[in-house]
Write an enzyme that holds these catalytic residues in place. Structure first.
Site, short mmCIF file in Angstrom:
data_model
loop_
_atom_site.label_atom_id
_atom_site.label_comp_id
_atom_site.label_asym_id
_atom_site.label_seq_id
_atom_site.Cartn_x
_atom_site.Cartn_y
_atom_site.Cartn_z
N ASP A 60 0.86 -1.17 0.03
CA ASP A 60 0.07 -0.03 -0.10
C ASP A 60 0.72 0.90 0.05
O ASP A 60 1.99 1.20 0.44
CB ASP A 60 -0.93 0.11 1.14
CG ASP A 60 -2.07 -0.73 1.34
OD1 ASP A 60 -1.98 -1.67 0.32
OD2 ASP A 60 -3.01 -0.96 1.95
N ASP A 61 0.26 2.31 -0.51
CA ASP A 61 0.78 3.78 -0.36
C ASP A 61 1.86 4.05 -1.48
O ASP A 61 2.33 5.31 -1.15
CB ASP A 61 1.26 3.84 0.99
CG ASP A 61 0.19 3.79 2.10
OD1 ASP A 61 -1.04 3.59 1.94
OD2 ASP A 61 0.57 3.86 3.15
N HIS A 110 -5.90 3.08 -4.30
CA HIS A 110 -6.07 3.34 -2.79
C HIS A 110 -6.35 4.63 -2.58
O HIS A 110 -5.87 5.53 -1.63
CB HIS A 110 -4.57 3.02 -2.52
CG HIS A 110 -4.40 2.70 -0.92
ND1 HIS A 110 -5.45 1.92 -0.18
CD2 HIS A 110 -3.52 2.99 -0.30
CE1 HIS A 110 -4.94 1.75 0.99
NE2 HIS A 110 -3.99 2.55 1.12
N HIS A 114 -5.48 9.62 0.10
CA HIS A 114 -5.29 8.80 1.42
C HIS A 114 -5.11 9.70 2.85
O HIS A 114 -4.38 9.60 3.60
CB HIS A 114 -3.93 7.85 1.19
CG HIS A 114 -3.81 6.75 2.12
ND1 HIS A 114 -3.78 6.84 3.73
CD2 HIS A 114 -3.64 5.40 2.05
CE1 HIS A 114 -3.82 5.73 4.31
NE2 HIS A 114 -3.66 4.92 3.24
N HIS A 205 3.67 -2.12 3.05
CA HIS A 205 3.96 -0.81 2.57
C HIS A 205 5.24 -0.51 1.89
O HIS A 205 6.11 -1.00 2.41
CB HIS A 205 3.54 0.31 3.66
CG HIS A 205 2.27 0.00 4.25
ND1 HIS A 205 2.12 -0.79 5.08
CD2 HIS A 205 1.07 0.79 4.06
CE1 HIS A 205 0.62 -0.69 5.69
NE2 HIS A 205 0.24 0.43 4.99
#
Length: 238
Positions: A60-61, A110, A114, A205
């Site tokens: 993620d991210d 995503h 965020h 991540h």
């Protein structure tokens, strides 16, 4: 207001209603925070029926400056992963996004920012973020992503309503590495290893050198244990 009405009719039992309100609040809070519970949204978190030693890695991210090192490790071990990318980061590194796709990895939505308060947005605002990221991904890669992962794994009625329009498949996890929280990489690796089982979806991540080292150790372990690291699409179809 309901508490006031209740107290008028049952003044001696006002506390019962208060207890019910507290319990309801706790249930909604826990259900919204744990994506695996499917409280608001049906999320795909693992393949429990899979018996072969196959798992999926998700990051993620990104994309970030640490993503290339992750890609090199995945290539070395012939592993495929899924990267849930943030739109604002894609704008900064569109070429890196292309590299992720060119190396055969899947890419998911995503959100665009965020933001810390994403789960407080209304359905229109949520949908705007999803569409903005989808549009950017289509511009860079030529295709719209199938998968979406909500920030922090938090879900609510607004996100559910937005997803009814966007039609993304929601992806959760059954193993959370806590690589953005724990400082000791050995503890992170051990935490993952203890929970590994066929059909697992692991959350990591691609945002730190620490996670790069964790992934190096994890991939070595998975190779030694003869696990195959496959894409989310393959895991879902298995």
């Amino acid at each position: 207001m309901l508490l006031g009405v209740y107290c008028c009719y049952f003044p001696e039992k006002w506390w019962c209603f208060l207890v019910l309100l507290v319990v309801r609040f706790l249930i909604i809070t826990v259900g919204s925070s744990l994506i695996q519970l499917n409280f608001h949204i049906a999320a795909y978190c693992q393949n429990k029926s899979l018996k072969q030693k196959k798992i999926a890695l998700t990051f993620d991210d990104g994309p970030t400056e640490f993503t290339p090192a992750i890609l090199d490790l995945l290539e070395r071990y012939k592993a495929k992963a899924t990267f849930f990318c943030i739109g604002a980061n894609i704008e900064k590194r569109p070429q890196l996004l292309k590299e992720i796709a060119e190396k055969g990895h899947e890419i998911g939505n995503h959100t665009f920012y965020h933001g810390t308060f994403f789960d407080f947005k209304n359905s229109k605002e949520v949908l705007e973020e999803l569409k903005k990221t989808d549009t950017l991904l289509e511009q860079v890669l030529g295709t719209k992503p199938r998968f979406f992962r909500p920030p922090y794994g938090v879900t609510n009625p607004s996100i559910k309503k937005a997803l009814q329009v966007s039609k993304h498949m929601v992806i959760g996890w059954n193993i959370r590495s806590l690589d953005t929280i724990l400082k000791d990489e050995t503890k992170i690796v051990n935490r993952i290893i203890k929970q590994i089982q066929p059909g697992s979806i692991i959350l990591l991540h691609d945002t730190s050198e620490k996670t790069v080292r964790v992934v190096a150790q994890l991939l070595l372990f998975l190779q030694q244990e003869e696990y195959e690291i496959i894409s989310l699409d393959e895991l879902i179809q298995a």
